[in-house]
Design a protein around this motif. Structure first.
Motif, PDB file in Angstrom:
ATOM      1  N   THR A 170       9.110 -29.012 -28.847  1.00  0.00           N
ATOM      2  CA  THR A 170       9.940 -28.439 -27.783  1.00  0.00           C
ATOM      3  C   THR A 170      11.384 -28.222 -28.240  1.00  0.00           C
ATOM      4  O   THR A 170      12.040 -27.274 -27.813  1.00  0.00           O
ATOM      5  CB  THR A 170       9.933 -29.344 -26.537  1.00  0.00           C
ATOM      6  OG1 THR A 170      10.486 -30.634 -26.862  1.00  0.00           O
ATOM      7  CG2 THR A 170       8.513 -29.524 -26.000  1.00  0.00           C
ATOM      8  N   VAL A 171      11.883 -29.091 -29.123  1.00  0.00           N
ATOM      9  CA  VAL A 171      13.252 -28.930 -29.631  1.00  0.00           C
ATOM     10  C   VAL A 171      13.383 -27.616 -30.397  1.00  0.00           C
ATOM     11  O   VAL A 171      14.334 -26.858 -30.218  1.00  0.00           O
ATOM     12  CB  VAL A 171      13.631 -30.133 -30.529  1.00  0.00           C
ATOM     13  CG1 VAL A 171      14.911 -29.839 -31.306  1.00  0.00           C
ATOM     14  CG2 VAL A 171      13.814 -31.387 -29.689  1.00  0.00           C
ATOM     15  N   VAL A 172      12.400 -27.327 -31.249  1.00  0.00           N
ATOM     16  CA  VAL A 172      12.448 -26.099 -32.035  1.00  0.00           C
ATOM     17  C   VAL A 172      12.232 -24.879 -31.139  1.00  0.00           C
ATOM     18  O   VAL A 172      12.918 -23.855 -31.279  1.00  0.00           O
ATOM     19  CB  VAL A 172      11.395 -26.133 -33.159  1.00  0.00           C
ATOM     20  CG1 VAL A 172      11.383 -24.803 -33.917  1.00  0.00           C
ATOM     21  CG2 VAL A 172      11.672 -27.283 -34.110  1.00  0.00           C
ATOM     22  N   ALA A 173      11.282 -24.974 -30.213  1.00  0.00           N
ATOM     23  CA  ALA A 173      11.016 -23.853 -29.309  1.00  0.00           C
ATOM     24  C   ALA A 173      12.255 -23.511 -28.483  1.00  0.00           C
ATOM     25  O   ALA A 173      12.534 -22.327 -28.214  1.00  0.00           O
ATOM     26  CB  ALA A 173       9.841 -24.181 -28.393  1.00  0.00           C
ATOM     27  N   GLU A 174      13.022 -24.518 -28.103  1.00  0.00           N
ATOM     28  CA  GLU A 174      14.250 -24.279 -27.344  1.00  0.00           C
ATOM     29  C   GLU A 174      15.268 -23.515 -28.194  1.00  0.00           C
ATOM     30  O   GLU A 174      15.961 -22.629 -27.697  1.00  0.00           O
ATOM     31  CB  GLU A 174      14.843 -25.601 -26.867  1.00  0.00           C
ATOM     32  CG  GLU A 174      16.091 -25.421 -26.012  1.00  0.00           C
ATOM     33  CD  GLU A 174      16.673 -26.735 -25.539  1.00  0.00           C
ATOM     34  OE1 GLU A 174      17.604 -26.702 -24.708  1.00  0.00           O
ATOM     35  OE2 GLU A 174      16.211 -27.798 -26.001  1.00  0.00           O
ATOM     36  N   LYS A 175      15.350 -23.845 -29.482  1.00  0.00           N
ATOM     37  CA  LYS A 175      16.268 -23.137 -30.367  1.00  0.00           C
ATOM     38  C   LYS A 175      15.884 -21.661 -30.486  1.00  0.00           C
ATOM     39  O   LYS A 175      16.750 -20.782 -30.494  1.00  0.00           O
ATOM     40  CB  LYS A 175      16.281 -23.794 -31.747  1.00  0.00           C
ATOM     41  CG  LYS A 175      16.897 -25.186 -31.767  1.00  0.00           C
ATOM     42  CD  LYS A 175      16.904 -25.763 -33.171  1.00  0.00           C
ATOM     43  CE  LYS A 175      17.543 -27.146 -33.202  1.00  0.00           C
ATOM     44  NZ  LYS A 175      17.591 -27.709 -34.575  1.00  0.00           N
ATOM     45  N   VAL A 176      14.591 -21.396 -30.588  1.00  0.00           N
ATOM     46  CA  VAL A 176      14.127 -20.006 -30.650  1.00  0.00           C
ATOM     47  C   VAL A 176      14.467 -19.278 -29.349  1.00  0.00           C
ATOM     48  O   VAL A 176      14.930 -18.133 -29.365  1.00  0.00           O
ATOM     49  CB  VAL A 176      12.607 -19.950 -30.925  1.00  0.00           C
ATOM     50  CG1 VAL A 176      12.103 -18.510 -30.866  1.00  0.00           C
ATOM     51  CG2 VAL A 176      12.281 -20.569 -32.277  1.00  0.00           C
ATOM     52  N   ALA A 177      14.270 -19.961 -28.222  1.00  0.00           N
ATOM     53  CA  ALA A 177      14.585 -19.362 -26.917  1.00  0.00           C
ATOM     54  C   ALA A 177      16.075 -19.097 -26.773  1.00  0.00           C
ATOM     55  O   ALA A 177      16.490 -18.085 -26.187  1.00  0.00           O
ATOM     56  CB  ALA A 177      14.100 -20.283 -25.797  1.00  0.00           C
ATOM     57  N   GLN A 178      16.909 -19.980 -27.315  1.00  0.00           N
ATOM     58  CA  GLN A 178      18.353 -19.792 -27.238  1.00  0.00           C
ATOM     59  C   GLN A 178      18.824 -18.607 -28.088  1.00  0.00           C
ATOM     60  O   GLN A 178      19.906 -18.082 -27.877  1.00  0.00           O
ATOM     61  CB  GLN A 178      19.068 -21.072 -27.671  1.00  0.00           C
ATOM     62  CG  GLN A 178      18.951 -22.196 -26.648  1.00  0.00           C
ATOM     63  CD  GLN A 178      19.484 -23.519 -27.158  1.00  0.00           C
ATOM     64  OE1 GLN A 178      19.644 -23.714 -28.371  1.00  0.00           O
ATOM     65  NE2 GLN A 178      19.741 -24.445 -26.241  1.00  0.00           N
ATOM     66  N   ASP A 179      17.993 -18.189 -29.034  1.00  0.00           N
ATOM     67  CA  ASP A 179      18.290 -16.987 -29.812  1.00  0.00           C
ATOM     68  C   ASP A 179      17.827 -15.718 -29.082  1.00  0.00           C
ATOM     69  O   ASP A 179      18.073 -14.615 -29.562  1.00  0.00           O
ATOM     70  CB  ASP A 179      17.613 -17.057 -31.181  1.00  0.00           C
ATOM     71  CG  ASP A 179      18.418 -17.875 -32.177  1.00  0.00           C
ATOM     72  OD1 ASP A 179      19.601 -18.156 -31.894  1.00  0.00           O
ATOM     73  OD2 ASP A 179      17.876 -18.227 -33.241  1.00  0.00           O
ATOM     74  N   GLY A 180      17.133 -15.902 -27.950  1.00  0.00           N
ATOM     75  CA  GLY A 180      16.696 -14.756 -27.164  1.00  0.00           C
ATOM     76  C   GLY A 180      15.269 -14.323 -27.391  1.00  0.00           C
ATOM     77  O   GLY A 180      14.870 -13.225 -26.997  1.00  0.00           O
ATOM     78  N   PHE A 181      14.457 -15.190 -27.999  1.00  0.00           N
ATOM     79  CA  PHE A 181      13.068 -14.843 -28.289  1.00  0.00           C
ATOM     80  C   PHE A 181      12.121 -15.800 -27.566  1.00  0.00           C
ATOM     81  O   PHE A 181      12.490 -16.929 -27.252  1.00  0.00           O
ATOM     82  CB  PHE A 181      12.798 -14.895 -29.793  1.00  0.00           C
ATOM     83  CG  PHE A 181      13.660 -13.970 -30.597  1.00  0.00           C
ATOM     84  CD1 PHE A 181      13.418 -12.608 -30.613  1.00  0.00           C
ATOM     85  CD2 PHE A 181      14.731 -14.465 -31.329  1.00  0.00           C
ATOM     86  CE1 PHE A 181      14.224 -11.744 -31.347  1.00  0.00           C
ATOM     87  CE2 PHE A 181      15.540 -13.619 -32.067  1.00  0.00           C
ATOM     88  CZ  PHE A 181      15.283 -12.251 -32.077  1.00  0.00           C
TER      89      PHE A 181
END
Length: 316
Positions: free
Chosen positions: A164-175
């Motif tokens: 979830t930590v990594v997925a949140e980083k991807v989401a914060q990039d707009g993806f």
């Protein structure tokens, strides 16, 4: 180093394919296919090179100051992602006498393994940059690392939190994460996760293939040898941004005449003179990653549609 003198023969003692009369059945794993081709977007190519436009600059809107305020201008721009098809090939020669004495259709056993070999090479190059052609984009893993969309396995309370930590980083990039590719055996690690009450956390499809789903999105265990377990446990991201160009799909051709030579032109095998048959497999693929601008991150250097839960060994 390139090799030109590998062939299937009966030189090895106790050859299992040309035995004294026994069962002709070969017990083996179903050849694994490419996980990348299951997830990535495919782009048919009509030539060796092809350009794919990707959004690079996004327009900006402004408030107008008062009834007579001036409206500002804005712009939108694109950049090209180059797809360059590179050839993948292999030749498998077999003496005719060996084929005649074998108690099974050997070519039926060779062909799926060649497909698996191409899938392994393609996955390793595109996902981790292993033997990657210089004309291809940076790998999925290196893109995630460059953008900082990673965490080391074991950093969180459990592996599920690392994801979830990594997925949140991807989401914060707009993806949006829409799928996962994992190392072999990761499903069993997830199966072992328990709540504080001892209740299993991960509930895969018990009748499906290894992987199933993770957080509702499909997960594939990469079992063809193309996953670099020294670097990562799991890759994730918006796989529509991984583009595989297909110039020529996998094709096979049989030869009963011709020669196989090495880099110096020395003939290693003469099919006609040495009574051999050869199967040649050829495919031409391109690979590129698209990293379009988003409203959440307009800096391509810190933005990536991919993320990775890194292996502990990647930190050393």
């Amino acid at each position: 180093m390139p090799t030109y003198n590998s062939l299937i023969s009966r030189d090895a003692s106790n050859d299992p394919l040309v035995p004294t009369p026994v069962s002709a059945e070969i017990i083996q794993e179903l050849p694994a296919q490419s996980a990348l081709l299951q997830r990535a977007a495919r782009a048919p190519m009509s030539s060796k090179t092809q350009r794919q436009p990707v959004l690079d600059v996004m327009p900006i809107a402004y408030f107008v100051g008062g009834d007579t305020g001036l409206k500002q201008t804005s712009t939108q721009d694109w950049k090209n992602v180059d797809l360059v098809a590179e050839e993948i090939a292999a030749i498998v020669p077999i003496p005719e006498a060996y084929l005649d004495d074998a108690q099974m259709p050997i070519w039926d056993q060779v062909k799926p393994r060649l497909v698996e070999a191409i899938g392994s090479l393609l996955d390793g190059a595109a996902l981790f940059g292993i033997n990657k052609p210089s004309t291809w984009s940076p790998s999925v893993y290196s893109s995630a690392v460059a953008a900082g969309n990673t965490t080391i396995a074991g950093t969180g309370d459990d592996f599920a939190q690392d994801v979830t930590v990594v997925a949140e980083k991807v989401a914060q990039d707009g993806f949006a994460v829409n799928g996962f590719i994992s190392r072999p055996g990761l499903t069993w690690k997830l199966n072992g996760l328990r709540s504080v009450d001892g209740v299993p956390i991960y509930q895969p499809n018990l009748q499906g293939t290894p992987g199933g789903t993770l957080y509702g999105y499909p997960m594939s265990e990469l079992t063809n040898g193309g996953f670099d377990t020294s670097e990562a446990e799991l890759l994730m991201g918006d796989w529509r941004k991984a583009i595989v160009g297909v110039r020529q799909d996998i094709s096979f051709k049989m030869f009963t005449e011709g020669v196989i030579s090495d880099d110096d032109g020395k003939v290693v095998l003469n099919l006609m003179q040495q009574d051999s048959v050869a199967m040649r497999v050829v495919a031409r693929f391109a690979f590129a990653t698209a990293n379009p601008a988003t409203r959440l991150n307009t800096n391509s250097a810190t933005r990536s549609p991919f993320g990775a839960v890194q292996a502990v060994t990647a930190a050393s």
